[in-house]
Motif scaffolding. Structure first.
Motif, PDB file in Angstrom:
ATOM      1  N   LEU B  95       0.844  -1.200   0.000  1.00 15.28           N
ATOM      2  CA  LEU B  95       0.000   0.000   0.000  1.00 15.28           C
ATOM      3  C   LEU B  95       0.880   1.251   0.000  1.00 15.28           C
ATOM      4  CD1 LEU B  95      -2.871   1.209   0.076  1.00 15.28           C
ATOM      5  CD2 LEU B  95      -2.700   1.250   2.556  1.00 15.28           C
ATOM      6  N   GLU B  96       1.990   1.172   0.704  1.00 15.58           N
ATOM      7  CA  GLU B  96       2.938   2.287   0.687  1.00 15.58           C
ATOM      8  C   GLU B  96       3.426   2.536  -0.732  1.00 15.58           C
ATOM      9  OE1 GLU B  96       3.771   4.630   2.804  1.00 15.58           O
ATOM     10  OE2 GLU B  96       2.114   3.670   3.902  1.00 15.58           O
ATOM     11  N   LYS B  97       3.736   1.450  -1.428  1.00 12.93           N
ATOM     12  CA  LYS B  97       4.186   1.578  -2.817  1.00 12.93           C
ATOM     13  C   LYS B  97       3.075   2.175  -3.681  1.00 12.93           C
ATOM     14  CE  LYS B  97       8.467   0.269  -3.325  1.00 12.93           C
ATOM     15  NZ  LYS B  97       8.908  -1.116  -3.262  1.00 12.93           N
ATOM     16  N   ALA B  98       1.849   1.761  -3.404  1.00 15.58           N
ATOM     17  CA  ALA B  98       0.712   2.298  -4.166  1.00 15.58           C
ATOM     18  C   ALA B  98       0.623   3.808  -3.999  1.00 15.58           C
ATOM     19  CB  ALA B  98      -0.583   1.633  -3.718  1.00 15.58           C
ATOM     20  N   ARG B  99       0.878   4.266  -2.777  1.00 13.66           N
ATOM     21  CA  ARG B  99       0.865   5.722  -2.542  1.00 13.66           C
ATOM     22  C   ARG B  99       1.905   6.417  -3.413  1.00 13.66           C
ATOM     23  NH1 ARG B  99      -1.301   7.110   2.982  1.00 13.66           N
ATOM     24  NH2 ARG B  99      -1.787   5.118   3.963  1.00 13.66           N
ATOM     25  N   THR B 100       3.081   5.786  -3.519  1.00 19.21           N
ATOM     26  CA  THR B 100       4.141   6.367  -4.361  1.00 19.21           C
ATOM     27  C   THR B 100       3.689   6.448  -5.815  1.00 19.21           C
ATOM     28  OG1 THR B 100       5.610   5.112  -2.933  1.00 19.21           O
ATOM     29  CG2 THR B 100       6.613   6.219  -4.814  1.00 19.21           C
ATOM     30  N   TRP B 101       3.037   5.388  -6.268  1.00 17.78           N
ATOM     31  CA  TRP B 101       2.576   5.388  -7.664  1.00 17.78           C
ATOM     32  C   TRP B 101       1.499   6.436  -7.886  1.00 17.78           C
ATOM     33  CZ3 TRP B 101       5.615   3.778 -11.079  1.00 17.78           C
ATOM     34  CH2 TRP B 101       6.426   2.647 -10.874  1.00 17.78           C
ATOM     35  N   ILE B 102       0.654   6.632  -6.884  1.00 19.78           N
ATOM     36  CA  ILE B 102      -0.401   7.637  -7.037  1.00 19.78           C
ATOM     37  C   ILE B 102       0.217   9.034  -7.118  1.00 19.78           C
ATOM     38  CG2 ILE B 102      -2.296   8.749  -5.773  1.00 19.78           C
ATOM     39  CD1 ILE B 102      -3.009   5.701  -5.002  1.00 19.78           C
ATOM     40  N   ARG B 103       1.245   9.269  -6.299  1.00 12.84           N
ATOM     41  CA  ARG B 103       1.945  10.562  -6.406  1.00 12.84           C
ATOM     42  C   ARG B 103       2.570  10.725  -7.792  1.00 12.84           C
ATOM     43  NH1 ARG B 103       3.179   9.809  -0.923  1.00 12.84           N
ATOM     44  NH2 ARG B 103       5.139   8.733  -1.366  1.00 12.84           N
ATOM     45  N   ARG B 107       1.809  13.506 -10.707  1.00 11.08           N
ATOM     46  CA  ARG B 107       2.864  14.332 -11.281  1.00 11.08           C
ATOM     47  C   ARG B 107       2.912  14.180 -12.803  1.00 11.08           C
ATOM     48  NH1 ARG B 107       8.359  14.492 -12.246  1.00 11.08           N
ATOM     49  NH2 ARG B 107       8.534  12.237 -12.274  1.00 11.08           N
ATOM     50  N   GLN B 108       2.794  12.940 -13.260  1.00 11.76           N
ATOM     51  CA  GLN B 108       3.073  12.652 -14.668  1.00 11.76           C
ATOM     52  C   GLN B 108       1.840  12.654 -15.565  1.00 11.76           C
ATOM     53  OE1 GLN B 108       5.990  11.330 -16.376  1.00 11.76           O
ATOM     54  NE2 GLN B 108       7.253  10.307 -14.847  1.00 11.76           N
ATOM     55  N   ALA B 109       0.719  12.239 -15.017  1.00 11.54           N
ATOM     56  CA  ALA B 109      -0.420  11.999 -15.908  1.00 11.54           C
ATOM     57  C   ALA B 109      -1.284  13.247 -16.039  1.00 11.54           C
ATOM     58  CB  ALA B 109      -1.239  10.828 -15.388  1.00 11.54           C
ATOM     59  N   ASP B 110      -2.232  13.162 -16.929  1.00  8.10           N
ATOM     60  CA  ASP B 110      -3.200  14.226 -17.133  1.00  8.10           C
ATOM     61  C   ASP B 110      -3.972  14.453 -15.823  1.00  8.10           C
ATOM     62  OD1 ASP B 110      -5.057  15.151 -19.898  1.00  8.10           O
ATOM     63  OD2 ASP B 110      -5.808  15.426 -17.869  1.00  8.10           O
ATOM     64  N   PRO B 111      -4.133  15.709 -15.407  1.00  5.91           N
ATOM     65  CA  PRO B 111      -4.802  15.955 -14.115  1.00  5.91           C
ATOM     66  C   PRO B 111      -6.234  15.412 -14.064  1.00  5.91           C
ATOM     67  CG  PRO B 111      -3.762  17.950 -14.930  1.00  5.91           C
ATOM     68  CD  PRO B 111      -3.639  16.932 -16.025  1.00  5.91           C
ATOM     69  N   SER B 112      -6.844  15.183 -15.201  1.00 10.76           N
ATOM     70  CA  SER B 112      -8.225  14.704 -15.179  1.00 10.76           C
ATOM     71  C   SER B 112      -8.314  13.176 -15.066  1.00 10.76           C
ATOM     72  CB  SER B 112      -8.941  15.150 -16.456  1.00 10.76           C
ATOM     73  OG  SER B 112      -8.389  14.470 -17.566  1.00 10.76           O
ATOM     74  N   ILE B 113      -7.185  12.515 -14.910  1.00 13.42           N
ATOM     75  CA  ILE B 113      -7.180  11.047 -14.893  1.00 13.42           C
ATOM     76  C   ILE B 113      -8.035  10.500 -13.739  1.00 13.42           C
ATOM     77  CG2 ILE B 113      -5.072  10.862 -13.497  1.00 13.42           C
ATOM     78  CD1 ILE B 113      -4.305   8.451 -15.316  1.00 13.42           C
ATOM     79  N   VAL B 114      -8.781   9.450 -14.028  1.00 11.17           N
ATOM     80  CA  VAL B 114      -9.581   8.770 -13.008  1.00 11.17           C
ATOM     81  C   VAL B 114      -8.731   7.648 -12.405  1.00 11.17           C
ATOM     82  CG1 VAL B 114     -11.613   7.296 -12.622  1.00 11.17           C
ATOM     83  CG2 VAL B 114     -11.766   9.285 -14.158  1.00 11.17           C
ATOM     84  N   ILE B 115      -8.549   7.694 -11.083  1.00  7.63           N
ATOM     85  CA  ILE B 115      -7.676   6.713 -10.448  1.00  7.63           C
ATOM     86  C   ILE B 115      -8.478   5.823  -9.509  1.00  7.63           C
ATOM     87  CG2 ILE B 115      -5.605   6.352  -9.027  1.00  7.63           C
ATOM     88  CD1 ILE B 115      -4.713   9.194  -9.804  1.00  7.63           C
ATOM     89  N   ALA B 116      -8.297   4.521  -9.645  1.00  5.45           N
ATOM     90  CA  ALA B 116      -8.922   3.575  -8.722  1.00  5.45           C
ATOM     91  C   ALA B 116      -7.830   2.852  -7.947  1.00  5.45           C
ATOM     92  CB  ALA B 116      -9.773   2.572  -9.488  1.00  5.45           C
ATOM     93  N   LEU B 117      -7.978   2.825  -6.643  1.00  8.48           N
ATOM     94  CA  LEU B 117      -7.069   2.074  -5.785  1.00  8.48           C
ATOM     95  C   LEU B 117      -7.701   0.709  -5.558  1.00  8.48           C
ATOM     96  CD1 LEU B 117      -4.521   2.176  -3.888  1.00  8.48           C
ATOM     97  CD2 LEU B 117      -6.080   2.919  -2.083  1.00  8.48           C
ATOM     98  N   CYS B 118      -6.912  -0.330  -5.759  1.00  8.78           N
ATOM     99  CA  CYS B 118      -7.501  -1.655  -5.788  1.00  8.78           C
ATOM    100  C   CYS B 118      -6.714  -2.608  -4.886  1.00  8.78           C
ATOM    101  CB  CYS B 118      -7.498  -2.128  -7.245  1.00  8.78           C
ATOM    102  SG  CYS B 118      -8.068  -3.789  -7.451  1.00  8.78           S
ATOM    103  N   GLY B 119      -7.359  -3.122  -3.840  1.00 13.14           N
ATOM    104  CA  GLY B 119      -6.717  -4.086  -2.950  1.00 13.14           C
ATOM    105  C   GLY B 119      -6.947  -5.488  -3.469  1.00 13.14           C
ATOM    106  N   ASN B 120      -5.904  -6.098  -4.001  1.00  7.86           N
ATOM    107  CA  ASN B 120      -6.061  -7.417  -4.613  1.00  7.86           C
ATOM    108  C   ASN B 120      -5.721  -8.519  -3.600  1.00  7.86           C
ATOM    109  OD1 ASN B 120      -6.698  -9.086  -6.825  1.00  7.86           O
ATOM    110  ND2 ASN B 120      -4.533  -9.301  -7.358  1.00  7.86           N
TER     111      ASN B 120
END
Lengths: 563, 210
Positions: B95-103, B107-120
């Motif tokens: 989950l910590e790594k997921a936070r890094t990816w979300i940051r 930073r990198q993606a289009d600000p309008s991107i839809v992000i889903a966090l998914c606990g597999n």
């Protein structure tokens, strides 16, 4: 897994050539580790945001030159980086892609074309000393050109017929093998100075008036073959800065075929094992250790860009680098400039309107603003410019996603909105140098830049660049020496690409294929009877039959059988 | 005819959290216990049909291992309309790594991107290290969608993709959307050039299936 660090090939550098090789070797079923000391992809061909470009300029202007930065000198930049840095994709190797040629074939055959987006180059123009004129792109254009007299039209057609054929064996060429192209056009085809100038510099894209006939003829033939493949222009322009973006596409292709990517780590050591310790070390000859990376990487062959390897060469073997020969027709360096502007560059459609804005410029009907254009300045065309070198200018705009336009972009919520009227663009200027200079390229570039900027200016507002980078890019070997004759058979050094507007992509593809085959031969010959680490998939191993395997169902993105 | 939209979806998350398995379940309804890392495909596609018969086609990009040493190319994020950031509920570090990816996405993606966090790996809830509350709270703070899935059992998988489909802006004209999806490759018909086009024009102008 113990086999994780054992690779068939380690590729150093993510420039266009190395990335193509990595993709091809991975697709052939070999295991590749692809490394770059930069944290960005693309090496000398990278596409960078403005912040990254500023950083690049700073790194390469530091006096403590690293091996890599030896290829660049006199690097200067504007102090302030304009806002919306990430909306720009600035290419370190501005180039267009011939619509027929080895590069486009590789793009299609490898499937990398679907990662990228491409547009036809919209305009080629030449400065004839007083004005900017459009260069006809096809025979039809020439027929319709009203400025040509019938007799010159016929001579021109005769030349184009000749240039599109198998001229290598022709009498015309046999008589004058060492004549400069420009003189050949005039003496053999009785063309006027003006037409010969257009052909030499805006069709063959010669660097100097002394460029030889045969290579120039081949470039003209390629251009003629390219017209009509995808539309009226011979060239395509890749989105997001072209080569750098395409290099990323090749890298992704390698990655989806099990390539391992490690960027942004310095190379601590590269060594060649003698195979004395074990059977395994005889097969996995090369050992690469990275700073700040726990694992050692082993590989059967090593492929590297010259700038990644040079610092470590002594410890492996010696690769002789050919030194630039002055006096030859090959440039030894290029004076280059990247200028960011916030107005589109406009061309007057009419053939005979003066380039300097005069009383006619108020009529807007004959004005077009192409998103991408090449503008050629033949030698001596600008009084204050070079009398020996031609200057090639490429301009790109928002249409190829290289620079922002006011309306249609999303901006980070922290930054202000761009006004609607802004259409940013990038001007790339490149001037070949026949001898090395230590001085700044700025004075040499300035007259060309001013002329192009005047095309982006209106009567009431003179356009000034928002951001400027100047530098000199050196060519360490005038002839790309791809042959591994001077290297051991499992070490391959890619040639430094000429930063040539129309040729660099094809040059990369040709070099990549040559090295690919040498590497494959080396890998296949060392395969038999060699010790491999346990649990290597033997069934993965097939004989490699082509540079790019034919695209099977597993490569078809629309297929559900993908994985 | 029902409306059809196409979107680029990128997967992110630490190695071995089940990114590829999740997609394999979604796209082919399969699961393989011993899958190795992703091989061979540029991207996969799968279509979700919403209640009003709107078809949402996802073009799903897997990291192809480039996440392992943080070497994802900018091209990966380019024109991504949505992202699924995956963590493993049995590994709190993921989950910590997921936070890094979300940051990184912010930073990198289009600000309008839809992000889903998914606990597999929800089937392994006995070994759970990340509580639903913790993940949900984080997702709410960051304005992300959230859900738990099991690629193994299939639980929650189509739900999360359907939820994303509903949240995507289905207002733009379908053709425009398709164009934006991957820079312009399908938009070839629109503005760019389709390189796979044969030199001779073969009747219709239909883009090939590249």
């Amino acid at each position: 897994m113990p086999t994780d660090n054992y690779f068939d090939a380690i590729v150093l550098g993510t420039g266009l050539t190395e990335s193509t090789i990595a993709a091809a070797i991975s697709k052939a079923g070999f295991k590749v580790a692809h490394l770059d000391t930069n944290s960005y992809y693309g090496g000398h061909e990278a596409s960078l945001s403005l912040d990254e470009l500023a950083q690049w300029a700073d790194v390469h202007s530091r006096p403590d030159l690293t091996a890599q930065s030896n290829n660049f000198s006199s690097v200067t930049r504007s102090e302030t980086v304009p806002p919306h840095s990430r909306q720009y994709s600035v290419s370190l190797s501005p180039s267009v892609i011939p619509a027929v040629g080895p590069f486009i074939s590789s793009l299609v055959a490898s499937g990398v074309s679907r990662y990228g987006s491409f547009k036809l180059l919209e305009r080629v123009a030449i400065f004839d000393g007083t004005q900017i004129k459009s260069v006809p792109q096809s025979k039809e254009d020439i027929f319709q050109d009203k400025t040509l007299t019938l007799i010159y039209k016929r001579r021109l057609m005769r030349f184009l017929m000749f240039a599109s054929g198998e001229f290598e064996l022709s009498n015309e060429l046999a008589e004058k093998p060492d004549v400069p192209f420009f003189d050949f056009l005039i003496s053999t085809f009785s063309l006027s100075d003006e037409i010969a100038t257009v052909i030499t510099f805006a069709m063959a894209y010669c660097n100097f008036k002394t460029d030889l006939t045969l290579p120039a003829l081949r470039r003209v033939r390629k251009l003629l073959k390219s017209v009509g493949r995808y539309g009226p222009s011979s060239f395509l322009v890749g989105y997001y800065g072209g080569s750098g973006e395409i290099a990323q596409g090749f890298c992704r292709t390698s990655a989806v075929n099990r390539g391992v990517y490690i960027l942004g780590k310095n190379i601590a050591t590269i060594s060649q094992n003698n195979g004395e310790e074990s059977e395994l070390s005889r097969t996995y000859k090369y050992t690469v250790e990275l700073d700040d990376f726990p694992e050692t990487l082993y590989s059967r062959c090593l492929i590297s860009s010259p700038y990644h390897l040079s610092a470590h060469l002594d410890s492996i073997t010696t690769v002789s680098h050919s030194t630039p020969t002055s006096g030859s027709t090959q440039p030894v360096a290029f004076a280059k400039c990247i200028a960011i502007i916030d107005k589109p560059i406009s061309f007057k459609s009419s053939e005979h309107v003066s380039a300097e804005s005069d009383e006619n410029s108020s009529s807007t009907s004959g004005i077009s603003e192409p998103d991408t254009a090449i503008i050629v300045f033949p030698p001596g065309s600008l009084a204050s410019g070079s009398s020996n070198s031609s200057a090639h200018v490429l301009t790109t705009g928002p249409g190829t996603m290289t620079a922002p336009a006011g309306k249609c972009i999303f901006l980070n919520h922290l930054t202000e909105m761009l006004s609607d009227s802004i259409v940013a663009g990038i001007i790339y200027i490149s001037i070949p140098l026949s001898s090395l200079v230590d001085s700044s390229p700025e004075p040499l570039i300035k007259p060309y830049l001013d002329t192009v900027l005047s095309m982006a200016s209106s009567k009431d507002r003179k356009t000034e660049p928002l951001f400027l980078v100047h530098y000199v890019q050196h060519i360490s070997s005038p002839e790309p020496s791809v042959t591994p004759a001077n290297t051991s058979p499992s070490l391959f050094v890619t040639p430094l690409l000429h930063p040539d507007l129309t040729q660099s992509c094809d040059e990369a593809a040709v070099a990549a294929e040559t090295i690919f085959w040498n590497a494959i031969r080396s890998l296949e010959s060392s395969r038999e009877g060699s010790e491999r680490p346990p649990d290597t998939n033997v069934e993965d191993i097939n004989t490699v039959e082509s540079f790019w395997p034919s695209v099977g169902p597993s490569d078809d993105d629309e297929s559900e059988d993908g994985w | 005819m029902s409306k059809q939209f196409q979107f680029k979806l990128v997967l992110l998350g630490e190695s071995a959290v089940g990114k590829s398995s999740l997609v394999l379940r979604f796209v082919k309804d399969q699961f393989d216990d011993y899958r190795e890392s992703t091989i061979g495909a540029a991207f996969l596609t799968q279509t979700v049909t919403l209640e009003d018969q709107t078809m949402v086609k996802f073009e799903i990009w897997d990291t192809a291992g480039q996440e392992r040493y943080k070497s994802l190319a900018p091209m990966y994020y380019r024109n991504a309309n949505c992202a699924v950031v995956v963590y493993d509920i049995t590994q709190s570090a993921s989950l910590e790594k997921a936070r890094t990816w979300i940051r990184e996405l912010q930073r990198q993606a289009d600000p309008s991107i839809v992000i889903a966090l998914c606990g597999n790996k929800a089937d392994l809830s006995a070994r759970r290290q990340v509580t639903q509350e913790e993940a949900k709270k984080y997702a709410e703070e960051e304005g992300l969608m959230w859900g738990e899935t099991s690629a193994k059992s299939g639980e929650g998988v189509s739900d999360i993709f359907t939820a994303i489909a509903k949240k995507l802006p289905l207002t733009a004209a379908p053709s425009q959307r398709a164009g934006g999806t991957r820079g312009a490759a399908p938009g070839a018909a629109r503005a760019g050039v389709d390189l796979n086009k044969q030199p001779s024009t073969q009747g219709s102008n239909e883009a090939c299936n590249c």
